[in-house]
Design a protein around this motif. Structure first.
Motif, PDB file in Angstrom:
ATOM      1  N   UNK A 161       0.890  -1.298  -0.075  1.00 11.29           N
ATOM      2  CA  UNK A 161       0.057  -0.030   0.131  1.00 11.29           C
ATOM      3  C   UNK A 161       1.044   1.191   0.176  1.00 11.29           C
ATOM      4  N   UNK A 162       0.520   2.248  -0.594  1.00 18.08           N
ATOM      5  CA  UNK A 162       1.123   3.528  -0.465  1.00 18.08           C
ATOM      6  C   UNK A 162       1.299   4.040   0.950  1.00 18.08           C
ATOM      7  N   UNK A 163       2.444   4.646   1.153  1.00 15.85           N
ATOM      8  CA  UNK A 163       2.609   5.425   2.493  1.00 15.85           C
ATOM      9  C   UNK A 163       1.847   6.537   2.578  1.00 15.85           C
ATOM     10  N   UNK A 164       1.074   6.824   3.791  1.00 15.66           N
ATOM     11  CA  UNK A 164       0.258   7.818   3.793  1.00 15.66           C
ATOM     12  C   UNK A 164       1.288   8.984   4.789  1.00 15.66           C
ATOM     13  N   UNK A 165       1.552  10.035   4.064  1.00 11.69           N
ATOM     14  CA  UNK A 165       2.467  11.105   4.692  1.00 11.69           C
ATOM     15  C   UNK A 165       1.258  12.228   5.073  1.00 11.69           C
ATOM     16  N   UNK A 225      -4.103  -1.210  10.954  1.00 13.32           N
ATOM     17  CA  UNK A 225      -2.932  -1.679  11.205  1.00 13.32           C
ATOM     18  C   UNK A 225      -2.232  -2.273   9.813  1.00 13.32           C
ATOM     19  N   UNK A 226      -0.958  -2.052   9.856  1.00 10.81           N
ATOM     20  CA  UNK A 226      -0.396  -2.385   8.813  1.00 10.81           C
ATOM     21  C   UNK A 226       0.030  -1.371   7.469  1.00 10.81           C
ATOM     22  N   UNK A 227      -0.760  -0.287   7.787  1.00 12.52           N
ATOM     23  CA  UNK A 227      -0.564   1.070   6.930  1.00 12.52           C
ATOM     24  C   UNK A 227       0.658   1.871   7.410  1.00 12.52           C
ATOM     25  N   UNK A 228       1.577   1.972   6.602  1.00  8.94           N
ATOM     26  CA  UNK A 228       2.630   2.932   7.163  1.00  8.94           C
ATOM     27  C   UNK A 228       2.275   4.359   6.979  1.00  8.94           C
ATOM     28  N   UNK A 229       2.289   4.903   8.403  1.00  4.48           N
ATOM     29  CA  UNK A 229       1.807   6.558   8.310  1.00  4.48           C
ATOM     30  C   UNK A 229       3.066   7.163   8.729  1.00  4.48           C
ATOM     31  N   UNK A 230       3.262   8.201   8.224  1.00  2.03           N
ATOM     32  CA  UNK A 230       4.499   9.114   8.322  1.00  2.03           C
ATOM     33  C   UNK A 230       3.879  10.532   8.653  1.00  2.03           C
TER      34      UNK A 230
END
Length: 256
Positions: A3-7, A34-39
């Motif tokens: 999945x795309x990273x959420x920035x 859970x599992x989604x990379x959030x920055x």
């Protein structure tokens, strides 16, 4: 497929409460998916900056697609110019990243629900609406589109049964919070509540609170509310498929 990273791109503030609130909201978003990379990145005052986060993602080789989500309630200067410009420059320097910009948070029924939640938490009950005038107090902008969006939100709130609803602004636009509080008194509302239409504490929310001294109720900022966290994920899921334009097209690509 990854999945795309959420920035999440926040404005930033010298007030430490601002960054703390943004990070709390981002943690809630991560807990919902859970599992989604959030920055998290900031335009000003706080670290890390947007370029710093994007450079780190590119260097790690662990991210190809990035969805940059402006943590903004309306489409004003930062959403139309600042953030697109930063993302375009990063796209030109970091070709290994495919960067898309999501829409701002407003308008959305979830924002109405978040405002209502904060008012309930401040002690207002459903039966209090008919006798209570409400000030929807935003940070303020010189952008007509942003001002119109606040007026539209006030009209939507009025339809839910409040005695009257008036917008107000902490800067750049009029009326101020205290002016709208007095106007609602003059209209005959038995009590007046102020709902800050801002995400995190800081200088302008403090100015709203100062203007609410003559009100009966002051709600909290939207903060890490469940509705706001769900809205971030909705904007992430609805992000356009078009990639950020390269830097050489900056002049023609910036919205008017």
């Amino acid at each position: 497929m990854r999945s795309p990273v959420l920035l999440v791109v926040a404005h930033g503030s010298r007030d430490p409460r601002h960054a703390a609130t943004v990070h709390a909201l981002v943690r809630r978003v991560g807990a919902l998916r859970p599992g989604l990379r959030v920055e998290t990145a900031f335009l000003d005052f706080n670290a890390p900056s947007v370029p710093q986060v994007l450079e780190r993602l590119a260097a790690s080789g662990e991210a190809g697609d990035v969805i940059a989500l402006p943590l903004l309630l309306t489409r004003a200067f930062h959403a139309k110019s600042d953030i697109p410009g930063v993302l375009r420059e990063a796209s030109a320097r970091l070709p290994e990243l495919r960067i898309r910009q999501a829409e701002v948070l407003g308008p959305s029924p979830l924002l109405l629900a978040a405002v209502e939640r904060r008012l309930r938490e401040a002690g207002l009950r459903p039966r209090d609406r008919r006798s209570t005038g409400l000030v929807l107090a935003a940070a303020g902008s010189t952008d007509p589109e942003a001002i119109a969006a606040i007026a539209d939100m006030a009209r939507e709130l009025r339809r839910t049964g409040w005695c009257s609803v008036r917008p107000a602004f902490a800067s750049a636009s009029l009326p101020r919070t205290e002016d709208s509080v007095r106007a609602l008194r003059d209209e005959g509302c038995a009590r007046v509540a102020v709902a800050p239409y801002v995400i995190a504490p800081g200088r302008l929310p403090d100015r709203i609170a100062e203007g609410a001294r003559e009100a009966d109720v002051l709600a909290g900022v939207l903060g890490p509310s469940p509705e706001l966290a769900r809205l971030l994920l909705h904007r992430y899921d609805s992000a356009p498929s078009v990639l950020t334009a390269p830097a050489r097209t900056l002049r023609s690509a910036v919205p008017a």
